[in-house]
Design an enzyme around this catalytic site. Structure first.
Site, PDB file in Angstrom:
ATOM      1  N   GLY A 235       0.844  -1.209   0.000  1.00 21.47           N
ATOM      2  CA  GLY A 235       0.000   0.000   0.000  1.00 21.47           C
ATOM      3  C   GLY A 235       0.865   1.240   0.000  1.00 21.47           C
ATOM      4  N   ASN A 236       0.271   2.364   0.342  1.00 20.09           N
ATOM      5  CA  ASN A 236       1.041   3.609   0.425  1.00 20.09           C
ATOM      6  C   ASN A 236       0.438   4.504   1.492  1.00 20.09           C
ATOM      7  OD1 ASN A 236      -1.034   5.374  -0.897  1.00 20.09           O
ATOM      8  ND2 ASN A 236      -0.663   3.951  -2.589  1.00 20.09           N
ATOM      9  N   ARG A 237       1.030   5.660   1.679  1.00 15.63           N
ATOM     10  CA  ARG A 237       0.669   6.513   2.818  1.00 15.63           C
ATOM     11  C   ARG A 237      -0.529   7.430   2.559  1.00 15.63           C
ATOM     12  NH1 ARG A 237       4.757   6.110   6.455  1.00 15.63           N
ATOM     13  NH2 ARG A 237       6.811   5.626   5.628  1.00 15.63           N
TER      14      ARG A 237
END
Ligand code: CTP
Length: 447
Positions: A235-237
């Protein structure tokens, strides 16, 4: 934007009288076209007209309360239709029904449209719409003759085509650009009658506040998740704050909004249609369906989309062991695909959506112009996510909005809500320019 012909009704106040015909819905678009020509528009409706088209859309698009009652007073107790009569540079009645033509020909001022025309020295343009037999009836013919001959009103005759009755014949409301052209001709080069806003009917909203009414805006928000196994993902932030701020701002400006939501950490506005999409592949399908399957006017791709995904997803939880190597494959570029498809639509002469991409960069924005071209976007919102106050999870953002025409707006550090409005200003301008071009064939400068 592109080289422009100046708007032909700049500074004018145009009163639009709407009567009770199925064609009343077309007048909503007429408000937009008159606005695109630079006019301020105030709408008067007969009671029957309100049964065919709601006042809210007219109010939202015109930024003025709609006059529906001949006895209606403005908040400052001035008589609504008299203020319109005294300040409008032209009155256009579209659609004009057989009943209205009869009332007007005989000076029977029992609705605000007739009353305003009776009380006004402004030029009047009449665009009738009705059943073919009603149009050819001697009563209607006599009324039209009186309006054009004795009163000097300009007529935009109805056209031949399929009618609401199911029949084909004369009676369809004229094409809207013809009506706009007739208004321009009626106003001519006369000086603006009452340029002072204090004399004119009061505005209910700043012009931009409902400038997206009738538009469908698709916003992607949040981050994608690419599964490694049933419990883990890449995923990412992204929190979705920027995308949700855009969705909320678009709703506040009257748009219908679809949010294609990846993983988001903020509440989603209840008034939006929400489609959840976890992986890039799911987001691609959801964006395609919302943009091309549900005639979007704009796509704003604020989601942080994965560039790579595991080539294989394990169907069981991977157990702890030695070294684990993940093989990654590139994902589809959703924005670039939509950009290509939109360009193809445009090339075939179809209305194409306005496309906005984001570019999250670290350190420098120098790659942004190339990214804008590569993705086929109309606008690219670039920010340096490594800068304090910008990027993931913050409530503020400092962005540069690059346009395909080479111009760019460098904005200071702003709340994400304010950034959202700046982006939507560009989108609204591009959509108005697109419509003006489609309807009149004349390009118009985006302000
Ligand atoms: N985007 C997309 N599909 C992808 C990757 C990105 O639609 N698979 C969109 C993003 O939503 C954003 C824009 O493309 O609006 C730019 O994203 P960004 O990550 O900055 O660009 P990349 O395509 O990843 O290019 P690079 O890796 O060279 O920075």
């Amino acid at each position: 934007m592109s080289a422009s012909a100046s708007p032909r009704l700049e500074g004018r106040l145009i009163a639009l009288g709407v009567c009770g015909s199925v064609a009343a819905y077309k007048s909503i678009e007429l408000v937009r076209l008159l606005r695109a020509e630079g006019a301020e528009v105030v709408v008067l409706m007969t009671k029957a007209a309100t049964a065919f088209a709601g006042t809210l859309a007219f109010q939202a698009l015109s930024g003025h309360a709609v006059e529906t009652d001949v006895l209606g007073l403005l908040p400052d107790n001035r008589i609504g239709h008299i203020v319109v009569a005294d300040t409008a540079d032209a009155i256009v009645v579209a659609p004009a029904t057989a009943r209205w033509l009869g009332a007007m020909a005989n000076g029977i001022a029992d609705d605000p449209v007739t009353a305003a025309c009776l009380a006004s020295s402004a030029p009047v343009v009449v665009a009738p719409a009705m059943d073919g037999d009603m149009w050819t009836h001697p009563a209607t013919r006599a009324n039209v003759e009186r309006l054009t001959g004795v009163f000097g009103y300009a007529l935009v005759p109805p056209e031949t085509g399929s009618l609401a009755s199911g029949q084909t014949g004369i009676g369809r409301l004229a094409e809207l650009p013809r009506i706009v052209n007739a208004v321009v001709a009626a106003v001519g080069t006369s000086p603006v009658r009452r340029p002072d806003p204090a004399d004119r009917p009061p505005r209910t909203a700043a012009p931009h506040e409902a400038d997206l009414a009738g538009r469908h805006i698709v916003v992607s928000a949040g981050g994608t998740a690419e599964p490694i196994d049933p419990v883990r993902f890449i995923g990412n932030r992204s929190t979705g704050k920027m995308g949700v701020a855009i969705a909320e701002a678009a709703l506040a400006r009257g748009a219908r909004v679809t949010i294609v939501a990846g993983r988001v950490e903020v509440p989603l506005p209840a008034a939006a249609t929400v489609v959840h999409a976890e992986s890039t592949a799911q987001m691609r399908d959801a964006v395609q369906a919302a943009v091309f399957g549900d005639s979007a006017d704009a796509l704003i791709m604020a989601a942080a989309v994965a560039d790579f995904r595991p080539r294989q997803t394990a169907d069981h939880k991977l157990t702890r062991g030695g070294l684990l190597t993940l093989e990654l494959e590139p994902t589809e570029d959703i924005l670039a695909e939509v950009g290509r498809q939109a360009a193809a639509e445009g090339a075939e002469g179809r209305t194409r959506p306005v496309i906005v991409g984001f570019a999250a960069e670290t350190g420098s924005l120098e790659r942004a112009p190339e990214k804008l071209r590569r993705k086929g976007a109309d606008f690219l919102v670039a920010n340096d996510v490594s800068e304090a106050g910008s990027g993931f999870g913050t409530d503020t953002n400092r962005v540069q909005i690059l346009a395909a025409d080479g111009t760019s707006d460098e904005l200071p550090l702003l709340s994400k809500r304010d950034v959202a409005h700046h982006i939507l200003n560009r989108v609204a301008g591009a959509l108005d320019a697109r419509d003006a071009l489609a309807h009149t064939g004349r390009p118009r400068t985006e302000s």
